[in-house]
Scaffold this motif. Structure first.
Motif, PDB file in Angstrom:
ATOM      1  N   LYS A  49       0.816  -1.220   0.000  1.00 28.39           N
ATOM      2  CA  LYS A  49       0.000   0.000   0.000  1.00 28.39           C
ATOM      3  C   LYS A  49       0.852   1.273   0.000  1.00 28.39           C
ATOM      4  CE  LYS A  49      -4.174  -1.853   2.170  1.00 28.39           C
ATOM      5  NZ  LYS A  49      -5.245  -1.565   3.154  1.00 28.39           N
ATOM      6  N   GLY A  50       2.151   1.109  -0.146  1.00 25.43           N
ATOM      7  CA  GLY A  50       3.030   2.284  -0.171  1.00 25.43           C
ATOM      8  C   GLY A  50       4.062   2.204   0.936  1.00 25.43           C
ATOM      9  N   LYS A  51       5.236   2.723   0.631  1.00 28.54           N
ATOM     10  CA  LYS A  51       6.348   2.564   1.569  1.00 28.54           C
ATOM     11  C   LYS A  51       6.545   3.761   2.489  1.00 28.54           C
ATOM     12  CE  LYS A  51       9.180  -0.524  -1.236  1.00 28.54           C
ATOM     13  NZ  LYS A  51      10.479  -0.738  -1.881  1.00 28.54           N
ATOM     14  N   ARG A  52       5.952   4.889   2.118  1.00 32.61           N
ATOM     15  CA  ARG A  52       6.274   6.117   2.856  1.00 32.61           C
ATOM     16  C   ARG A  52       5.438   6.251   4.127  1.00 32.61           C
ATOM     17  NH1 ARG A  52       5.010  10.183  -1.859  1.00 32.61           N
ATOM     18  NH2 ARG A  52       3.135   8.889  -1.692  1.00 32.61           N
ATOM     19  N   TYR A  78      10.114  -0.067   4.754  1.00 32.75           N
ATOM     20  CA  TYR A  78       9.415   1.221   4.602  1.00 32.75           C
ATOM     21  C   TYR A  78      10.424   2.356   4.467  1.00 32.75           C
ATOM     22  CZ  TYR A  78       5.102  -1.116   6.095  1.00 32.75           C
ATOM     23  OH  TYR A  78       4.023  -1.957   6.191  1.00 32.75           O
ATOM     24  N   THR A 118       3.247  11.319   1.725  1.00 29.81           N
ATOM     25  CA  THR A 118       3.358  10.091   2.520  1.00 29.81           C
ATOM     26  C   THR A 118       2.164   9.181   2.236  1.00 29.81           C
ATOM     27  OG1 THR A 118       3.816   9.197   4.715  1.00 29.81           O
ATOM     28  CG2 THR A 118       2.134  10.916   4.600  1.00 29.81           C
ATOM     29  N   ASP A 119       2.351   7.918   2.523  1.00 25.72           N
ATOM     30  CA  ASP A 119       1.263   6.949   2.330  1.00 25.72           C
ATOM     31  C   ASP A 119       0.543   6.617   3.634  1.00 25.72           C
ATOM     32  OD1 ASP A 119       1.932   6.467  -0.493  1.00 25.72           O
ATOM     33  OD2 ASP A 119       3.749   5.558   0.316  1.00 25.72           O
TER      34      ASP A 119
END
Lengths: 239, 239
Positions: A49-52, A78, A118-119
């Motif tokens: 779902k995203g690393k940030r 992450y 950011t995620d």
């Protein structure tokens, strides 16, 4: 699963007991707390779902938990960014900061800009020792957390919530409802008002201490340091 | 997977660096080390294979890792028993002992009797700082470990092995080959002679430190604090 809650005052007493007769150091307890926060984030927001991850850290122990979580999240793959505007002279927090700096995890001074890239977000601003008013620079940060659509995991408490009486009726946190909450050691009374996914962490509670404080030892599974205890908000203060 | 090894001298320097410029406390590092030992035991010997674990602890840091592992294993549902015949005055080890005593984990003084009623064994007697001879009361303990059929997980080194040159050709440890080994941070040169399942633990190594010491950052998966790096012993010193 319904877990019994612990008041802010009892939670402080429990921490003191763990660190005196219990012989734990704060380094150990914060390592395990931050580890459980990182595991909850991983379960809520897997890397796909995203690393940030933006980790917002307050000046006290809640912020320390955030720093430890950021370090573990880095090792999971992450890309954390840390917002830590009130860095304490406290020796432990300074060491935890060095540990994340050595991983080249960036610190940002501009929360609002960081929020735009950011995620996921970890709210590690205020924990169970919070009371009173939200001081600068946090009011606008909490407003931004309240308004963002990016999923937030709050550590022990949505920041600005009263530990016993829950969401504030006015001020920057009025209407702030994070997607998820991780309660460390045991839920605080505010969970009665929380609507969202709820985890508990801190797999070190002894049966004797749980008995003494009238708490449940959560039924963690496998090697997990966190347990999802369900979706809160089924109403009327029922936990 | 082949991981580069680290000499005893470099491992000591790495630990020193983590605790000075790296700003880690020994409490943190030992917590993470012991946690990874507990995870390796869980993966090797799940609860379905029996709950009883005998944790043999030596007088130094290896024993401290064992004490931390015993605590985590209790929380996973195991029934640890600790053999810790040379209890140090060291403040950290004393605190770690209190933490396991508070869980009512029993300590035994009779290793041979304890061996007759356990399902698994952790060898946390000597680690990478071991050299020289095996002192009392450990010679007969190591002979018993050598002779038992109960599966053993050794921490960092099969106790009595030379860190650089591997298995001793004489003495109580001659012929001692545990079923499994967990290398903390990085394998030591002795792994060349080890035949069995091999894990690595210590998911805190920064890329910068790994580079400096010529080590690999293991490719841990998910939330694991350990990685199985394969079955060693395919011969001729090949890792």
């Amino acid at each position: 699963m319904a877990l019994r809650t612990i008041s802010a005052k009892s939670a402080a007493a429990l921490d003191q007991e763990l660190m005196s007769t219990g012989a734990f150091s704060i380094d150990q307890l914060m390592e395990l707390a931050g580890l459980s926060v990182s595991q909850a984030l991983f379960k809520l927001q897997p890397l796909s779902k995203g690393k940030r991850v933006l980790v917002a850290c307050g000046p006290g122990n809640n912020g320390g938990d955030g720093l430890v979580a950021a370090r573990h999240l880095f090792h999971y793959g992450y890309q954390p960014t840390i917002y830590y505007p009130k860095q304490s002279k406290n020796e432990l927090y300074q060491r935890l900061s060095t540990q994340v700096r050595d991983l080249k995890i960036p610190f940002t001074e501009d929360f609002h800009q960081a929020l735009s890239s950011t995620d996921h977000i970890i709210d590690a601003i205020f924990g169970f020792s919070f009371s009173g008013e939200v001081r600068e620079p946090f009011p606008s940060v909490i407003e931004a957390l309240r308004d963002t659509k990016i999923p937030i995991l709050a550590v022990d408490a949505p920041s600005s919530w009263n530990i016993e009486s829950g969401p504030p009726s006015s001020g920057p946190g009025a209407g702030f409802m994070p997607e998820a909450l991780i309660s460390l050691t045991a839920p605080k009374p505010l969970v009665k008002w929380f609507k969202g996914r709820h985890f508990v962490g801190g797999r070190f509670l002894s049966p004797a201490i749980a008995d003494k404080y009238g708490l449940d030892v959560p039924k963690y599974e496998g090697l997990d340091q966190v347990l999802e205890v369900g979706v809160e908000g089924d109403g009327e203060g029922k936990l």
